[in-house]
Design an enzyme around this catalytic site. Structure first.
Site, PDB file in Angstrom:
ATOM      1  N   HIS A 187      42.468  40.735  41.794  1.00  0.00           N
ATOM      2  CA  HIS A 187      42.176  42.088  41.330  1.00  0.00           C
ATOM      3  C   HIS A 187      41.944  42.164  39.826  1.00  0.00           C
ATOM      4  O   HIS A 187      41.293  43.113  39.363  1.00  0.00           O
ATOM      5  CB  HIS A 187      43.303  43.047  41.726  1.00  0.00           C
ATOM      6  CG  HIS A 187      43.222  43.498  43.152  1.00  0.00           C
ATOM      7  ND1 HIS A 187      43.788  42.784  44.189  1.00  0.00           N
ATOM      8  CD2 HIS A 187      42.624  44.570  43.718  1.00  0.00           C
ATOM      9  CE1 HIS A 187      43.553  43.409  45.326  1.00  0.00           C
ATOM     10  NE2 HIS A 187      42.841  44.486  45.076  1.00  0.00           N
ATOM     11  N   GLY A 188      42.443  41.229  39.081  1.00  0.00           N
ATOM     12  CA  GLY A 188      42.181  41.292  37.643  1.00  0.00           C
ATOM     13  C   GLY A 188      42.937  40.249  36.852  1.00  0.00           C
ATOM     14  O   GLY A 188      43.995  39.766  37.273  1.00  0.00           O
TER      15      GLY A 188
END
Length: 468
Positions: free
Chosen positions: A320-321
């Protein structure tokens, strides 16, 4: 270009649909491919060449894998090389800066690095390509020799930049044999408008509350304000992301495709395990089939099961990041799922559903705080306010104002988080399907009118999952 924009709704989509339906069958994938490249280049004029290059390389390497079946070591080498290449491209653009920053911080050095803009949707289309390469290598699917078909699969604009993640094996036959129909097109329009309404009328409106609260000084936020803010984000992330999936599935139907469902009312879940069966289903399916099961899944010893769950959830968070808060978020869910699996399972079976639902939503809301925060420091400080640790006021005038002005919206969001509204619309559509006037069509027309009016006058229109 985003789906919830005037230019997409009234220029790009009508032109694309017109060209698609007037074209002969042999040209339909080409039309869809060209439209998808234009769609992507609209926001990423440089990175579209990166995507094209990735497509060409993976197309050729997959053929090489298939052509070298007789030489197992060579075939395996090409497969591993292809995986490393794709993961390296994703890693460079998404994670290189994160690693450099942490090396600089830990070893007190100053390695220079100029941050690069993250190519939109790179996590999604990279995972799609990886699923194709793995399935070709394992001979679950036949290699695609038609470059247009393969490129169409990778670039298809309905699900290109925010999913759902479409595995090649689920769409292989549809690339050549899908059938468009008036009925399917109508279903697609209805599903698209559902998503558009959720995004513009629900997610955007409640999202402004979280934007306001998260911009405030932590020391000035009351406990009630903190809870209202993160609950607002809890609804925003669901209605934003599930809306995009609704629109993607609807658009797919308009072009004759069937994509998998990506959400199944996750906020009615009665355990964290159930929540993750209902949330971002395509990502969970991908990690289960390509990471968890190859590691042994749950058919191994308990220590290895624990290892497998931690690996999957650490990767889920990191996917996700490139930020520690995402890694913590992933491990947070890994720990919760382990606790449910090995400690709470029998206990939860005896607890009333209402208690299970409250328990689940409490942990989900806390999880979203780590997901929404820019850094761990903010998340920890905000969490202290929520649970009366910071000494902040419990209630103040601002919190009463936010509650009063958003109370009706919260009630609407709760109702729309359940299947109730969908069931009403579906029953209405079935009951009046052969009638001259169908009330459900009137409702969809009204939603489209309200959305258009909103888009003409509003500038707040974020898409949260574009950053992944």
């Amino acid at each position: 270009m985003v789906f919830s924009s005037i230019i997409f709704l009234f220029t790009f989509l009508p032109i694309t649909l017109l060209l698609y339906y007037v074209s002969p069958r042999i040209l339909k994938n080409s039309i869809l491919l060209i439209a998808s490249l234009i769609f992507y280049a609209w926001g990423e004029p440089i990175y579209v060449f990166l995507m094209i290059g990735t497509i060409l390389i993976d197309y050729l390497l997959a053929i090489l894998i298939d052509n070298n079946r007789d030489d197992e070591s060579k075939c395996k080498f090409i497969f591993i090389l292809t995986i490393i290449l794709n993961v390296s491209i994703l890693g460079f653009f998404k994670y290189f800066g994160f690693f450099v920053d942490n090396i600089n911080s830990i070893f007190h050095v100053n390695i220079p690095f100029e941050g690069l803009a993250l190519p939109i949707g790179i996590s999604f289309y990279t995972f799609q390509v990886l699923s194709y390469i793995v399935d070709v290598y394992l001979e679950k699917v036949e290699v695609q020799y038609n470059l247009i078909n393969f490129a169409t699969y990778v670039t298809m604009f309905p699900q290109l930049v925010a999913g759902p993640i479409v595995q090649y094996q689920t769409i292989e036959e549809q690339l050549n044999t899908r059938q468009e129909s008036v009925f399917k097109f109508g279903e697609g329009v209805e599903r698209f408008i559902q998503g558009l309404g959720k995004k513009i009328l629900l997610a955007n409106n409640i999202g402004m509350l979280w934007t306001t609260v998260s911009a405030m000084e932590i020391s000035s936020i009351s406990v009630l304000t903190a809870w209202l803010g993160i609950i607002a984000y809890t609804f925003q992330i669901y209605f934003d992301f599930s809306a995009y999936s609704d629109m993607a599935i609807g658009l797919g139907k308009m072009f004759g495709f069937e994509f998998m469902e990506n959400f199944n009312y996750p906020y009615i879940s009665k355990s964290v395990t159930e929540f993750w069966r209902r949330w971002h289903i395509s990502l969970g399916t991908w990690f289960r089939e390509y990471i968890y099961i190859p590691l042994g899944g749950n058919r191994v010893s308990v220590p290895k099961q624990i290892r497998n769950i931690f690996v999957v959830w650490a990767l889920t968070g990191f996917w996700h990041g490139a930020n520690w808060n995402f890694i913590v978020w992933g491990l947070y869910y890994g720990i919760l799922l382990l606790i449910e699996k090995f400690i709470l399972k029998s206990f939860l079976e005896k607890v009333p559903n209402s208690i299970k639902h409250i328990y689940t939503m409490l942990f989900v809301i806390v999880g979203w705080l780590f997901f929404a925060s820019e850094d761990l420091g903010f998340a920890v400080d905000y969490l202290k306010v929520m649970f009366f640790i910071s000494g902040n006021a419990v209630v103040d005038n601002a919190s009463i104002y936010y509650l009063y002005t958003n109370l009706i919206m919260f009630v609407i969001l709760i109702v729309f988080s359940t299947p109730v509204i969908k069931q009403i619309l579906d029953n209405m559509a079935a009951k009046y399907r052969d009638k001259l006037i169908n009330p459900s069509l009137v409702i969809y027309g009204l939603v489209l009118f309200l959305v258009t009016a909103y888009l003409v006058n509003e500038t707040y229109n974020p898409f949260l999952y574009f950053r992944f």
